[in-house]
Enzyme design. Structure first.
Site, PDB file in Angstrom:
ATOM      1  N   PHE A 155       0.859  -1.194   0.000  1.00  0.00           N
ATOM      2  CA  PHE A 155       0.000   0.000   0.000  1.00  0.00           C
ATOM      3  C   PHE A 155       0.890   1.238   0.000  1.00  0.00           C
ATOM      4  O   PHE A 155       1.776   1.371   0.841  1.00  0.00           O
ATOM      5  CB  PHE A 155      -0.928   0.034   1.215  1.00  0.00           C
ATOM      6  CG  PHE A 155      -1.875   1.198   1.176  1.00  0.00           C
ATOM      7  CD1 PHE A 155      -3.038   1.139   0.425  1.00  0.00           C
ATOM      8  CD2 PHE A 155      -1.586   2.375   1.854  1.00  0.00           C
ATOM      9  CE1 PHE A 155      -3.906   2.233   0.354  1.00  0.00           C
ATOM     10  CE2 PHE A 155      -2.445   3.475   1.784  1.00  0.00           C
ATOM     11  CZ  PHE A 155      -3.603   3.396   1.034  1.00  0.00           C
ATOM     12  N   ASP A 213       9.220   2.305   1.542  1.00  0.00           N
ATOM     13  CA  ASP A 213       8.078   3.084   2.022  1.00  0.00           C
ATOM     14  C   ASP A 213       7.940   2.796   3.515  1.00  0.00           C
ATOM     15  O   ASP A 213       7.440   1.739   3.915  1.00  0.00           O
ATOM     16  CB  ASP A 213       6.813   2.679   1.247  1.00  0.00           C
ATOM     17  CG  ASP A 213       5.566   3.440   1.721  1.00  0.00           C
ATOM     18  OD1 ASP A 213       5.608   4.042   2.813  1.00  0.00           O
ATOM     19  OD2 ASP A 213       4.561   3.409   0.993  1.00  0.00           O
ATOM     20  N   LYS A 242       2.666   9.747   8.224  1.00  0.00           N
ATOM     21  CA  LYS A 242       1.929   9.283   9.412  1.00  0.00           C
ATOM     22  C   LYS A 242       2.472   9.874  10.714  1.00  0.00           C
ATOM     23  O   LYS A 242       2.167  10.988  11.035  1.00  0.00           O
ATOM     24  CB  LYS A 242       1.864   7.748   9.440  1.00  0.00           C
ATOM     25  CG  LYS A 242       0.988   7.196   8.313  1.00  0.00           C
ATOM     26  CD  LYS A 242       0.161   5.978   8.689  1.00  0.00           C
ATOM     27  CE  LYS A 242      -0.946   5.731   7.683  1.00  0.00           C
ATOM     28  NZ  LYS A 242      -0.574   4.942   6.531  1.00  0.00           N
TER      29      LYS A 242
HETATM   30  C1  LIG Z   1      -0.823   5.258   5.041  1.00  0.00           C
HETATM   31  C2  LIG Z   1       0.231   4.855   4.083  1.00  0.00           C
HETATM   32  C3  LIG Z   1       0.489   5.601   2.921  1.00  0.00           C
HETATM   33  C4  LIG Z   1      -0.352   6.782   2.524  1.00  0.00           C
HETATM   34  O1  LIG Z   1      -0.181   7.843   3.415  1.00  0.00           O
HETATM   35  P1  LIG Z   1      -1.179   9.115   3.339  1.00  0.00           P
HETATM   36  O2  LIG Z   1      -0.606  10.068   4.337  1.00  0.00           O
HETATM   37  O3  LIG Z   1      -2.542   8.610   3.691  1.00  0.00           O
HETATM   38  O4  LIG Z   1      -1.124   9.619   1.955  1.00  0.00           O
HETATM   39  C5  LIG Z   1       1.538   5.205   2.121  1.00  0.00           C
HETATM   40  N1  LIG Z   1       2.288   4.144   2.412  1.00  0.00           N
HETATM   41  C6  LIG Z   1       2.080   3.404   3.517  1.00  0.00           C
HETATM   42  C7  LIG Z   1       2.967   2.242   3.816  1.00  0.00           C
HETATM   43  C8  LIG Z   1       1.027   3.725   4.386  1.00  0.00           C
HETATM   44  O5  LIG Z   1       0.795   2.965   5.468  1.00  0.00           O
END
Ligand SMILES: *Cc1c(COP(=O)(O)O)cnc(C)c1O
Length: 405
Positions: free
Chosen positions: A140, A225, A254
């Site tokens: 994700f 990520d 986050k």
């Molecule tokens: C939540 C998340 C995102 C997206 O972050 P947003 O601030 O909602 O755009 C991207 N990568 C990972 C691994 C996430 O958990």
């Protein structure tokens, strides 16, 4: 005058029904106040929150140093654009660099934005014919269209096509499959060192190290990520440090700013100039409030020894949930790395989330059958036990033959 004082949950829900785009599934609860790992709704009910801020509130609700930093900064300088320098942005970048791999930072406002910057950087840094980025099933990366295309989960693509070209999907954890996908057009590999939304999936030993070798061998950028796994959540500053595999690019958001919106990309100094002037920007990126709070977040984690607390609290969950798994046939597997906790069930998790709310406990379910907890790193041992007691009751009741729902 429209204020936010005193509406009931029902009245607030009515406002949403009329005026807010219904793109979220919400629980019918209007939250009004938070402190540490507790939140209160408009009716005065207190909840123990094991999923504070969807992973953003790693320091709990309204941590005092963060509140202070915002209050001071907002009265001094709210926003100036990136045509100027601010000391706060420079110091924030330095603190992040010193705690990671000595790189440089690009600041933005969210995880998906950080990943968009990474996607552009991968294409800009590598030769023109290299544009493909390998990403992973169950991953994700966010909701903007580039990050959506990078997210190898068909349910997030439905109806949105044609998607941005150039993403190639590999099974998570399968090094051999990745190796076969690399060709002369591959620019980068983008991977979560631990999949969060995908169900707290920890890759097999050697997988990330194998990706590092593959990237080195073929001149690819290795991009982690760490939007969910980073900033102290695993008990190290970044999850890559758990396995000693250093990426070329890392994305954060986050919990980066203690609950305030903020995102960042970090990259090695020799790669950073590829994101050259005119090629990328974020108007609010690295603004004085986010920067001050980003600094305050790091300082609070260090002053309160919260990385060590992660090990303690994580240990409580590990012991209690593994004990529970032995006696509870509903649990397939418990996966824990620091304050990332996944409990995979044989049954759908949604009824359990509702049952937990009824018992004043906030948890999350992802991928249908995985209970996900992203507790604050300053959760207390007592709160961890209280949560495990409740989870134990709920999971035992949820078992086939149990007397629950
Ligand atoms: C939540 C998340 C995102 C997206 O972050 P947003 O601030 O909602 O755009 C991207 N990568 C990972 C691994 C996430 O958990």
């Amino acid at each position: 005058m429209a204020t936010t004082s005193g509406m009931s949950s029902a009245e607030t829900i009515d406002l949403f029904r009329r005026y807010v785009v219904p793109n979220y599934t919400r629980f019918p609860i209007n939250l009004v106040r938070g402190e540490g790992s507790y939140v209160w709704d408009a009716e005065g009910t207190r909840y123990l929150d094991l999923f504070p801020g969807w992973g953003c509130n790693l320091l709990g609700h309204c941590p005092a140093p963060i509140v202070r930093a915002v209050q001071e900064q907002v009265a001094t300088l709210i926003h100036v654009p990136n045509t100027w320098y601010t000391e706060a942005q420079g110091q924030w970048a330095r603190l992040l660099s010193e705690r990671s791999f000595g790189g440089q930072a690009f600041f933005c406002n969210s995880g998906t934005e950080a990943n968009e910057a990474a996607i552009k950087l991968a294409r800009l840094h590598t030769p023109k014919e290299r544009y493909k980025i390998i990403t992973f099933s169950g991953g994700f990366h966010g909701r903007t269209l580039g990050a959506t295309a990078a997210t190898a989960q068909p349910k997030y693509h439905e109806g949105l096509g044609p998607l941005m070209a150039g993403f190639v999907y590999a099974p998570y954890g399968d090094l051999e499959a990745v190796t076969k996908l690399v060709d002369g057009e591959t620019a980068a590999i983008l991977v979560e060192p631990i999949q969060g939304e995908g169900g707290i999936r920890i890759p097999p030993d050697g997988f990330l190290a194998g990706l590092r070798e593959l990237a080195d061998e073929h001149g690819l950028l290795l991009m982690f990520d760490e939007v969910q796994s980073g900033c102290g959540r695993t008990g190290n500053w970044f999850a890559y440090q758990d396995v000693n595999v250093v990426p070329d690019v890392m994305t954060l958001a986050k919990s980066l700013c203690g609950g305030i919106a903020g995102g960042a990309l970090l990259t090695k100094p020799e790669i950073a100039p590829s994101l050259r002037p005119g090629m990328h920007a974020a108007t609010f990126g690295g603004n004085p409030i986010a920067a001050r709070v980003g600094i305050a977040t790091i300082e609070m984690i260090e002053q309160e020894n919260l990385l060590e607390n992660v090990a303690t609290i994580s240990g409580v969950f590990r012991q209690r949930l593994n004990e529970l798994a032995e006696s509870c046939e509903t649990i397939v597997e418990v996966r824990i790395r620091g304050m990332m906790i996944g409990i995979e069930l044989t049954v759908p998790g949604a009824p359990l989330v509702q049952a937990a709310i009824d018992r004043k406990l906030l948890i999350n379910c992802t991928q249908g059958t995985v209970i996900r907890l992203l507790p604050a790193m300053n959760l207390t041992v007592e709160q961890a036990h209280e949560a495990c007691d409740l989870l134990g009751e709920l999971l035992t009741q949820a078992a086939p033959g149990g007397n629950g729902n």
